[in-house]
Design an enzyme around this catalytic site. Structure first.
Site, PDB file in Angstrom:
ATOM      1  N   ASP A 144      -9.339  21.277 -10.415  1.00  0.00           N
ATOM      2  CA  ASP A 144      -9.367  19.939 -10.971  1.00  0.00           C
ATOM      3  C   ASP A 144      -8.596  20.462 -11.827  1.00  0.00           C
ATOM      4  OD1 ASP A 144     -10.732  18.118 -12.258  1.00  0.00           O
ATOM      5  OD2 ASP A 144     -11.671  18.093 -11.016  1.00  0.00           O
ATOM      6  N   ARG A 163       0.652  -1.089  -0.719  1.00  0.00           N
ATOM      7  CA  ARG A 163       0.232   0.272  -0.110  1.00  0.00           C
ATOM      8  C   ARG A 163       0.895   1.395   0.209  1.00  0.00           C
ATOM      9  NH1 ARG A 163      -1.510   1.886   4.476  1.00  0.00           N
ATOM     10  NH2 ARG A 163      -1.490   0.730   5.612  1.00  0.00           N
ATOM     11  N   TYR A 215     -17.541  20.428  -9.908  1.00  0.00           N
ATOM     12  CA  TYR A 215     -17.917  19.181 -10.594  1.00  0.00           C
ATOM     13  C   TYR A 215     -19.223  18.634  -9.215  1.00  0.00           C
ATOM     14  CZ  TYR A 215     -16.711  13.870 -10.654  1.00  0.00           C
ATOM     15  OH  TYR A 215     -17.886  12.067 -10.760  1.00  0.00           O
ATOM     16  N   LYS A 271     -10.529  10.070 -17.023  1.00  0.00           N
ATOM     17  CA  LYS A 271     -11.124  10.053 -18.161  1.00  0.00           C
ATOM     18  C   LYS A 271      -9.715  10.430 -19.851  1.00  0.00           C
ATOM     19  CE  LYS A 271     -14.275  12.346 -15.727  1.00  0.00           C
ATOM     20  NZ  LYS A 271     -14.742  11.232 -14.792  1.00  0.00           N
TER      21      LYS A 271
END
Length: 396
Positions: A187, A60, A113, A212
């Site tokens: 963002d 991790r 968003y 994206k």
């Protein structure tokens, strides 16, 4: 890399070290949880703080698979480092939790968003963090909204529904002029770090839904958080403390998609602008929303700060009935209706920004359509839309 390269070259080579992977061009996928240490000294050393960002102590905490992608994204963003998250929304939420505490005040753009807004109104409110939404066109005027407890200013430019371009340098300057430390976050999903580099404009943290354009194939959910040297330790600590990790296969697919980002974005940009101009000339369209258009309200700021545009834009139609809108959308051959964007396929979905505003008001008589220009032939896409408008006209 040994020296700074031009953007297209950097995208291909950033983060890759074939010499460390027995010559493999693409790094192998490390599926790892437990990491073994040969001695007690080595085991104890692994539990102590280290300045080495590539130290492997537990799955991790980082593997060679994650280092390739995070190093590449940090290089493209111009950041001191990058952490990976399971989605774009988790990149937003981890960043805000890293930089805010109970009693703080957040300024976030009104065109953000939608799920980012939900996180602020839900989780942050429960933690005693107040959120104020501001006009995306406020620019330097944001100084008037800064309070003594304002800790973060969050931007998104252009907004992913209505495509307002923010004056990022002016907002950063207002934050820096404050008499206390205010973190600036953006963002950067719309342009990707290929076409916009906010950290070089003074922004502290840049987040992306790499789902994206970096992935580019509509088959992976992943987020990135890149930060400057001052903000990075806070991001890394929050990321680690919350146990956030991303699957190695998703990391691998993301770094593979990254290598073609520049050539794909060039095509998305070309097709997106062509479609926006074609739609702008249609009698059914009241206005095209694309900062690359010369008459767009955000064009001057976009031209100043960005080096290109993606394939995501909007078109505001003149008023039509729902039946006519359905006739247009339901028969489209190449424009799918589905959430997200940035993949090779074109998309078209209706949007309702009026329900997502509080500081400003979305005023429009007709429906708003959000388009993503994929990699299909532009003539096929135009013919598809023209047939859609013909169906719209014929519908009752």
């Amino acid at each position: 890399m040994s020296r700074q390269h031009r953007p297209d070259t950097e995208i291909v080579h950033a983060g890759r070290h074939p010499e460390d992977q027995k010559g493999a061009v693409n790094p192998p996928v490390y599926h790892a949880s437990t990491i073994l240490f040969p001695t007690l000294d080595a085991l104890e050393a692994a539990q102590k703080p280290s300045a080495d960002p590539h130290r492997v102590t537990y799955g991790r905490r980082g593997t060679p698979t994650s280092f390739v992608l995070s190093d590449a994204v940090a290089a493209l963003e111009g950041g001191a480092g990058c952490v990976l998250t399971p989605s774009g929304l988790s990149a937003v939420s981890i960043t805000l939790l890293a930089l805010l505490k109970t009693g703080d005040h957040l300024l976030i753009v009104d065109s953000c968003y939608g799920p980012s807004r939900n996180f602020c109104n839900g989780v942050l409110r429960k933690l005693g963090i107040e959120t104020t939404y501001y006009d995306p066109l406020i620019g330097a005027g944001i100084a008037g909204l800064i309070r003594p407890n304002t800790a973060v200013i969050f931007m998104e430019s252009p907004g992913s529904l209505t495509f307002e371009v923010q004056d990022v340098p002016a907002i950063v300057a207002a934050a820096k002029a404050s008499d206390h430390r205010i973190w600036t976050v953006i963002d950067n999903t719309w342009a990707s770090p290929h076409f916009f580099k906010p950290i070089r404009l003074g922004v502290d943290v840049s987040v992306q839904a790499a789902t994206k354009y970096i992935v580019g194939h509509s088959d992976v959910l992943i987020g990135t958080i890149s930060a400057n040297a001052e903000a990075l330790p806070l991001i890394v600590k929050a990321h680690g403390d919350m146990g956030i990790w991303t699957g190695p296969d998703d990391m691998y697919l993301t770094q593979r998609g990254l290598r073609t980002l520049s050539v794909r974005l060039a095509r998305h940009q070309e097709t997106g602008l062509a479609l926006a101009r074609w739609l702008q000339a249609r009698p059914e369209v009241a206005r095209a929303l694309h900062p690359g258009l010369a008459d767009d309200p955000g064009h001057a700021l976009w031209k100043r700060d960005f080096s290109g545009a993606s394939g995501l834009f909007g078109a505001l139609l003149h008023p039509v009935s729902r039946a006519k809108l359905a006739a247009f959308l339901d028969g489209l051959e190449f424009f799918g209706m589905g959430w997200s964007w940035g993949g090779f396929e074109s998309l078209c979905v209706p949007q309702h920004p009026e329900s997502l505003r509080s500081a400003t008001r979305w005023q429009a008589d007709g429906p708003l359509l959000r388009f993503h220009a994929g990699l299909e032939d532009i003539d096929d896409l135009i013919e598809d839309l023209a047939a859609g408008f013909a169906r719209m006209a014929a519908a009752d």
